[in-house]
Design a protein around this motif. Structure first.
Motif, PDB file in Angstrom:
ATOM      1  N   VAL A   2       9.290   1.958  -6.483  1.00  0.00           N
ATOM      2  CA  VAL A   2       9.576   2.137  -4.703  1.00  0.00           C
ATOM      3  C   VAL A   2       8.565   2.226  -4.303  1.00  0.00           C
ATOM      4  O   VAL A   2       7.515   2.950  -5.212  1.00  0.00           O
ATOM      5  CB  VAL A   2      10.743   3.231  -4.669  1.00  0.00           C
ATOM      6  CG1 VAL A   2      12.194   2.964  -4.982  1.00  0.00           C
ATOM      7  CG2 VAL A   2      10.188   4.597  -5.081  1.00  0.00           C
ATOM      8  N   PRO A   3       8.096   1.671  -3.427  1.00  0.00           N
ATOM      9  CA  PRO A   3       6.955   2.305  -1.983  1.00  0.00           C
ATOM     10  C   PRO A   3       6.493   3.877  -2.490  1.00  0.00           C
ATOM     11  O   PRO A   3       7.813   4.447  -1.901  1.00  0.00           O
ATOM     12  CB  PRO A   3       6.908   1.942  -0.562  1.00  0.00           C
ATOM     13  CG  PRO A   3       7.887   0.429  -1.137  1.00  0.00           C
ATOM     14  CD  PRO A   3       8.423   1.096  -2.176  1.00  0.00           C
ATOM     15  N   ILE A   4       5.461   4.023  -2.085  1.00  0.00           N
ATOM     16  CA  ILE A   4       4.478   5.714  -1.358  1.00  0.00           C
ATOM     17  C   ILE A   4       5.545   6.138  -0.230  1.00  0.00           C
ATOM     18  O   ILE A   4       6.568   7.304  -0.080  1.00  0.00           O
ATOM     19  CB  ILE A   4       3.374   6.031  -1.824  1.00  0.00           C
ATOM     20  CG1 ILE A   4       2.999   6.005  -3.322  1.00  0.00           C
ATOM     21  CG2 ILE A   4       3.089   7.095  -1.201  1.00  0.00           C
ATOM     22  CD1 ILE A   4       1.629   6.352  -4.051  1.00  0.00           C
ATOM     23  N   GLY A   5       5.361   4.673   0.823  1.00  0.00           N
ATOM     24  CA  GLY A   5       5.663   4.933   2.098  1.00  0.00           C
ATOM     25  C   GLY A   5       4.594   4.403   3.233  1.00  0.00           C
ATOM     26  O   GLY A   5       4.209   3.340   3.269  1.00  0.00           O
ATOM     27  N   VAL A   6       3.686   5.418   3.689  1.00  0.00           N
ATOM     28  CA  VAL A   6       2.457   5.257   4.686  1.00  0.00           C
ATOM     29  C   VAL A   6       1.158   6.103   3.853  1.00  0.00           C
ATOM     30  O   VAL A   6       1.350   6.484   3.604  1.00  0.00           O
ATOM     31  CB  VAL A   6       2.819   5.461   5.748  1.00  0.00           C
ATOM     32  CG1 VAL A   6       2.022   5.564   6.923  1.00  0.00           C
ATOM     33  CG2 VAL A   6       4.145   4.951   6.623  1.00  0.00           C
ATOM     34  N   LEU A   7       0.262   4.555   3.467  1.00  0.00           N
ATOM     35  CA  LEU A   7      -0.717   4.961   2.948  1.00  0.00           C
ATOM     36  C   LEU A   7      -1.931   5.240   4.803  1.00  0.00           C
ATOM     37  O   LEU A   7      -2.176   4.554   5.076  1.00  0.00           O
ATOM     38  CB  LEU A   7      -0.687   4.672   2.422  1.00  0.00           C
ATOM     39  CG  LEU A   7      -0.247   3.871   1.674  1.00  0.00           C
ATOM     40  CD1 LEU A   7      -0.813   2.757   0.083  1.00  0.00           C
ATOM     41  CD2 LEU A   7       0.113   5.336   0.556  1.00  0.00           C
ATOM     42  N   MET A   8      -2.813   5.732   4.190  1.00  0.00           N
ATOM     43  CA  MET A   8      -4.414   6.087   4.912  1.00  0.00           C
ATOM     44  C   MET A   8      -4.983   5.913   4.301  1.00  0.00           C
ATOM     45  O   MET A   8      -5.577   6.918   3.771  1.00  0.00           O
ATOM     46  CB  MET A   8      -4.009   7.869   6.376  1.00  0.00           C
ATOM     47  CG  MET A   8      -5.537   7.663   6.782  1.00  0.00           C
ATOM     48  SD  MET A   8      -5.388   8.370   8.330  1.00  0.00           S
ATOM     49  CE  MET A   8      -5.214  10.286   7.455  1.00  0.00           C
ATOM     50  N   ILE A   9      -6.353   5.281   4.698  1.00  0.00           N
ATOM     51  CA  ILE A   9      -7.353   4.523   4.201  1.00  0.00           C
ATOM     52  C   ILE A   9      -8.173   4.872   4.667  1.00  0.00           C
ATOM     53  O   ILE A   9      -8.558   4.372   5.854  1.00  0.00           O
ATOM     54  CB  ILE A   9      -7.476   3.473   3.201  1.00  0.00           C
ATOM     55  CG1 ILE A   9      -5.716   2.940   2.564  1.00  0.00           C
ATOM     56  CG2 ILE A   9      -8.221   3.122   2.240  1.00  0.00           C
ATOM     57  CD1 ILE A   9      -5.500   3.780   1.678  1.00  0.00           C
ATOM     58  N   ILE A  10      -9.377   5.855   4.585  1.00  0.00           N
ATOM     59  CA  ILE A  10     -10.246   6.391   5.716  1.00  0.00           C
ATOM     60  C   ILE A  10     -11.434   5.811   4.832  1.00  0.00           C
ATOM     61  O   ILE A  10     -11.504   6.019   3.783  1.00  0.00           O
ATOM     62  CB  ILE A  10     -10.501   7.703   5.934  1.00  0.00           C
ATOM     63  CG1 ILE A  10      -9.332   8.214   6.518  1.00  0.00           C
ATOM     64  CG2 ILE A  10     -11.998   7.943   6.458  1.00  0.00           C
ATOM     65  CD1 ILE A  10      -9.729   9.671   6.784  1.00  0.00           C
ATOM     66  N   PHE A  11     -12.706   4.243   4.924  1.00  0.00           N
ATOM     67  CA  PHE A  11     -13.778   4.166   4.169  1.00  0.00           C
ATOM     68  C   PHE A  11     -15.006   3.878   5.620  1.00  0.00           C
ATOM     69  O   PHE A  11     -14.644   3.789   6.003  1.00  0.00           O
ATOM     70  CB  PHE A  11     -13.206   2.799   3.450  1.00  0.00           C
ATOM     71  CG  PHE A  11     -12.770   1.674   4.922  1.00  0.00           C
ATOM     72  CD1 PHE A  11     -13.361   0.948   5.564  1.00  0.00           C
ATOM     73  CD2 PHE A  11     -11.281   1.637   5.717  1.00  0.00           C
ATOM     74  CE1 PHE A  11     -12.966  -0.307   6.305  1.00  0.00           C
ATOM     75  CE2 PHE A  11     -10.623   0.324   6.350  1.00  0.00           C
ATOM     76  CZ  PHE A  11     -12.110  -0.652   6.427  1.00  0.00           C
ATOM     77  N   GLU A  12     -15.903   4.030   4.610  1.00  0.00           N
ATOM     78  CA  GLU A  12     -16.963   3.693   4.736  1.00  0.00           C
ATOM     79  C   GLU A  12     -17.685   2.018   4.672  1.00  0.00           C
ATOM     80  O   GLU A  12     -18.331   1.927   3.387  1.00  0.00           O
ATOM     81  CB  GLU A  12     -17.950   5.418   4.753  1.00  0.00           C
ATOM     82  CG  GLU A  12     -17.361   5.758   4.811  1.00  0.00           C
ATOM     83  CD  GLU A  12     -18.458   7.544   4.681  1.00  0.00           C
ATOM     84  OE1 GLU A  12     -18.194   8.648   4.739  1.00  0.00           O
ATOM     85  OE2 GLU A  12     -18.856   7.273   3.261  1.00  0.00           O
TER      86      GLU A  12
END
Length: 789
Positions: free
Chosen positions: A469-479
């Motif tokens: 199943v999906p993990i849920g909500v991802l937060m990606i911080i990228f530069e």
């Protein structure tokens, strides 16, 4: 990712930007910064301070440096010489006391039955009249200062010489400031030194002053007040007090709920003072007093910042020419000055923005979760159609994307951003085509959701399944990398996750354009069933820390950027973090390798994309390759490709390189690598495990050599290769379609993280009849526990 990346993606407050225009500054390092807890000098922190002061000096900023630490170094030196044991006979009912690192009242009154060696009197005049215990302690500190001052200046001289900066020592007492003639002489000396580009290092002459009898009328009572006095007397525009905490807190920072003050307002800020540092003479109260004294009306010093000396970029963050590290410490301003008024406006704006950021992030995370749960319930074909629409849009609207990217590139050129970052920032037709190909490849993969990982019969009529199943909500911080967004978004859609994105300011235009293109594709590809809200882009100015606090609505953080960014995130959130901090990859050339193979692999691993986290940073060569010519052929190929080769200890000794490497573990991020010679594969593997980052390691060997398989088996890293460039460590090249990043952790995903790395599992239990635990406890029914799949 490369250490050339930066951690700050936000616009700096104007009041903080003003500090960077100062042409004369005073920096003070407290004892807790200069020394470790054991009293030994902290070479890491002192080296960072010297390096940053040298950077300011080379940019035309005049720096006055006030340093503590002589007493601590002297104590250690005297102890080393065997003269640290002292007797305080008849000072407290005949008790004997031995001093170790600190000789304070509690230690003197509480120690019992201590070996006598050198009495305290031997450090003074044995015939001197009796003094109070506090006075004797201060006389002892004076002796320590006399012993330690020479050692401390030797250390500073060596560190500043490494940075090609001249430094001088100035020891002062209160009389030097109280007497007008001596003060004028002192000012003249400081002015002459600064005009010649020499950094004056100022310390109290404890060996002379003995620090006796401090009162409210004293000129200074510790190095905090000395630094404030220096800032006022020598016309510094900004004072930076480096201490053992990140700034001034409203209560002791160890207390729950303690809040750091970004701005200290003398009229309204309330601070509860905690215990002093175990090493220094001052405490937070002394720093507040010193800071307010430094910026008192009438002084040219209009700003003081109290910040953490443990932060190795603190001086750059506050005084450096460019904002790369975010706002640090607590700012003090001259009351009612234009700077304080601006700082108050900034604080109010930050408060409003911070509130909006938190609210926006929460709202968007909730919306992303809602849309993700809708997507999860739809057939796989919906996700496939969305991915294909996203791929098509990247190509069909590439002119729109490239135009937005051109604006970012113009701004980068104008702001003087490093060439490595500009290369990461730039979008091209080829990059967009590669992205589109990856998204289509991802769309053709089997459905990753609902895959049965195992199935077991628990009892007659009861079947247990473990599914993805999906993990849920991802937060990606990228530069810096706008091309990260399509990859991350596609993987999130393919795995049925919601997504919250925070990009760097340097790619603001590109990110906004890509987000619009992808959002349109999501809604078109799903025929309006899924809203673009499944992917959210946070664009407001605000700190990453605001989002890191949303552990109730965000399930996983994946940072894509520098070592500093990843380390910061791991230290400042309760949300699980997936990623890697360093990309220090090795290529080991075995004795059995051919020169042609070694040269091709080493050159590709280093030059294909030098700033990538999977680029080779260290070349290890077997000692036999020196005599058979393989090492020379490989080195020639690297140098012909423009690679600068720095030598490790053995490589320098054998003449393989001309310039020694300063660090044995370094992510260069450009056309630079280190070369070292090893005696055998065991030594190569030990080197990799000691100096590597667990990212990607490769061996070059003959096809029939057993070394290759042994290397694959024994090396502990996320990716281990035989006869292949480290640059193959990539989600697209692995056939994952794309990657959300590379993980060097051992829990959950490892290596390039594709769709599978964004999944978790859940158990499903199906019962053909009503079953209750009581029936199994009583023996009426029994478990079978048969594996079906």
């Amino acid at each position: 990712m490369s250490n050339a990346d930066t951690t700050n993606a936000d616009v700096e407050a104007p009041s903080r930007s003003i500090l960077r225009s100062a042409r004369r500054v005073c920096v003070k390092a407290g004892t807790s910064v200069v020394a470790n807890e054991n009293g030994r000098p902290s070479l890491t922190r002192l080296g960072a301070i010297a390096e940053q002061i040298a950077e300011l000096n080379s940019s035309g900023v005049e720096v006055i440096f006030v340093s503590s630490g002589a007493v601590g170094m002297g104590k250690r030196l005297l102890r080393k010489q065997g003269r640290m044991l002292m007797s305080f006979r008849d000072m407290n009912n005949g008790d004997h006391v031995a001093s170790t690192d600190d000789v304070d009242d509690a230690a003197i009154h509480n120690s019992k039955n201590v070996q006598r060696n050198t009495s305290f009197a031997t450090l003074l005049d044995v015939n001197a009249p009796p003094h109070t215990l506090a006075q004797k302690k201060k006389f002892y500190d004076s002796a320590c200062a006399a012993a330690g001052q020479f050692e401390m200046m030797n250390l500073y001289s060596s560190l500043f010489n490494q940075c090609d900066v001249a430094a001088s020592q100035i020891l002062v007492t209160q009389s030097d400031f109280a007497d007008p003639t001596r003060l004028n002489n002192l000012k003249y000396s400081i002015e002459r030194l600064l005009s010649l580009g020499i950094v004056p290092i100022i310390n109290e002459n404890d060996a002379v002053s003995a620090n006796l009898g401090y009162t409210a009328d004293d000129v200074f009572s510790d190095n905090d007040s000395l630094a404030a006095l220096c800032a006022r007397s020598f016309d510094a525009e900004v004072l930076l007090l480096l201490t053992d905490v990140e700034g001034v807190y409203d209560q002791p920072p160890t207390q729950p709920g303690a809040k750091k003050l970004d701005l200290y307002l003398q009229a309204t800020s309330e601070v509860a003072i905690g215990a002093k540092s175990a090493q220094g003479r001052g405490g937070m109260a002394s720093k507040i007093d010193a800071a307010t004294s430094a910026v008192a009306p009438g002084s040219k010093c209009t700003a003081c910042v109290v910040a953490s000396g443990a932060d190795l970029n603190a001086i750059r963050a506050v005084l450096g020419p460019v904002n790369k590290y975010g706002s640090k410490g607590t700012l003090f301003c001259t009351p009612k000055s234009p700077l304080e008024l601006q700082a108050m406006k900034d604080l109010e704006a930050e408060s409003e923005v911070g509130h909006c950021i938190s609210d926006e992030a929460r709202q968007k995370a909730v919306a992303a979760r809602t849309e993700a749960r809708k997507l999860q319930a739809l057939p796989h074909t919906v996700r496939q159609n969305i991915l294909k629409a996203m791929a098509d849009s990247l190509l069909n609207r590439k002119e729109e994307l490239l135009a937005a990217n051109a604006l970012d590139l113009e701004a980068a050129e104008r702001d003087g951003i490093a060439s490595v970052l500009k290369k990461r920032l730039k979008l091209t037709d080829e990059k967009l085509q590669t992205l589109a190909d990856g998204l289509r490849q991802l769309a053709e993969l089997p459905d990753p959701l609902g895959v049965i990982k195992s199935k077991r019969e628990l009892a007659d009529g009861m079947e247990l399944s473990l599914i993805t199943v999906p993990i849920g909500v991802l937060m990606i911080i990228f530069e810096s990398r706008p091309d990260s967004m399509p990859q991350i978004s596609a993987l999130s859609i393919a795995s049925g996750n919601g997504l919250l994105l925070k990009g760097g300011k340097e790619a603001a235009q590109s990110n906004a354009a890509i987000y619009k293109v992808l959002g349109d594709a999501i809604e078109a590809g799903s025929n309006g069933t899924i809203k673009r809200d499944i992917i959210a882009l946070i664009t407001n100015r605000g700190q990453v820390s605001d989002m890191l606090a949303l552990d109730d609505v965000i399930d996983l953080v994946i940072p894509r950027g520098s070592n500093a960014l990843v380390s910061y995130i791991k230290a400042n959130t309760k949300i699980p973090v997936l990623g890697h901090a360093d990309g220090v990859c090795h290529v080991y050339v075995d004795a059995s390798a051919s020169g042609h193979a070694a040269a091709r692999i080493a050159v590709d691993a280093k030059t294909d994309y030098p700033s990538a986290c999977n680029a080779m940073e260290t070349l290890l060569v077997h000692k036999d390759t020196i005599t058979n010519g393989v090492a020379a052929q490989t080195m020639m190929a690297l140098r012909a490709s423009g690679v600068k080769c720095l030598g490790g200890p053995k490589a320098m000794k054998l003449g393989l390189c001309d310039i020694p490497a300063k660090e044995l573990k370094c992510e260069y991020g450009d056309l630079t690598c280190m070369v070292e010679v090893v005696d055998n594969m065991d030594e190569a593997i030990d080197w990799i495990h000691t100096h590597g980052s667990g990212h990607t390691e490769s061996i070059v060997c003959s096809e029939d050599s057993e070394a290759g398989e042994e290397f694959l088996r024994r090396v502990d890293a996320a990716c281990v290769f035989k006869n292949a460039s480290t640059r193959f460590a990539d989600g697209f090249r692995f056939g994952l379609g794309a990657e959300v990043g590379i993980s060097t952790g051992r829990i959950h995903a490892r290596g390039p993280v594709g769709v599978e790395g964004l999944l978790t599992t859940k158990w499903q239990l199906r019962s053909s009849d009503v079953n209750v635990v009581a029936e199994f406890t009583s023996g009426e029914k029994s478990f079978t526990h048969k594996d079906i799949l």
